[in-house]
Design a protein around this motif. Sequence first.
Motif, PDB file in Angstrom:
ATOM      1  N   GLU A  57       0.858  -1.175   0.000  1.00 16.75           N
ATOM      2  CA  GLU A  57       0.000   0.000   0.000  1.00 16.75           C
ATOM      3  C   GLU A  57       0.897   1.229   0.000  1.00 16.75           C
ATOM      4  N   ARG A  67      -1.877  11.287  -2.098  1.00 19.75           N
ATOM      5  CA  ARG A  67      -2.275  10.336  -3.132  1.00 19.75           C
ATOM      6  C   ARG A  67      -2.045   8.950  -2.566  1.00 19.75           C
ATOM      7  N   GLY A  69      -2.220   4.525  -3.444  1.00 18.81           N
ATOM      8  CA  GLY A  69      -2.158   3.551  -4.519  1.00 18.81           C
ATOM      9  C   GLY A  69      -1.551   2.252  -4.053  1.00 18.81           C
ATOM     10  N   GLN A  79       0.463   1.910  -9.121  1.00 18.23           N
ATOM     11  CA  GLN A  79      -0.866   2.286  -9.572  1.00 18.23           C
ATOM     12  C   GLN A  79      -1.449   3.253  -8.552  1.00 18.23           C
ATOM     13  N   THR A  81      -4.518   5.745  -7.326  1.00 21.43           N
ATOM     14  CA  THR A  81      -5.950   5.945  -7.539  1.00 21.43           C
ATOM     15  C   THR A  81      -6.165   7.371  -8.040  1.00 21.43           C
ATOM     16  N   GLU A  82      -7.337   7.637  -8.523  1.00 19.24           N
ATOM     17  CA  GLU A  82      -7.683   8.989  -8.969  1.00 19.24           C
ATOM     18  C   GLU A  82      -7.965   9.912  -7.788  1.00 19.24           C
ATOM     19  N   GLU A  83      -8.217   9.331  -6.637  1.00 20.03           N
ATOM     20  CA  GLU A  83      -8.586  10.113  -5.458  1.00 20.03           C
ATOM     21  C   GLU A  83      -7.430  10.987  -4.973  1.00 20.03           C
TER      22      GLU A  83
END
Length: 153
Positions: A57, A67, A69, A79, A81-83
């Motif tokens: 994580e 951010r 991911g 990767q 996330t868009e959040e």
Amino acid sequence: PRAALVALGVAAVYIAGMLTLAQDARRFVIGEWQARFGQPPRALMVGPVPLVPWTREVIIDAGDAYRIGLYTVWPRRLQLTEEIIPQNDRLPAVAAARNEPRVAAFLVWARFPFWELLRSASGTVATVRDLRFRQRVAGGFAASAVVAPTSSE
């Protein structure tokens, strides 16, 4: 004694492997972040995911927001996330809340604090949480303070 030595050796190899994976993951995530955004993150956590040792994580402090991911070893990638989670740490209500003893004590411990504000007739409830525990504990690992409303909020 022999079985104990073998078990100790296996445990030592496992621990060394996990430490190596953690260091490699940190280097990779910092490099990927820098390549994408042109500067290193202010702070970073690359933590284990239960029962999946090849996945980590990721929490990245991007300055005024976080951010999140996942880092995976196979295939090797980050990767996000868009959040985008705003820290909200520069608001006047937050400055006042930092002086409350429970909030101040929480901030000593929190590595990735973010603030949620709820306005009411009696003032603003400023709640600080640690992003590391956002998904794991409903309502826990937080501190709040009610601060008087100001004209600049």
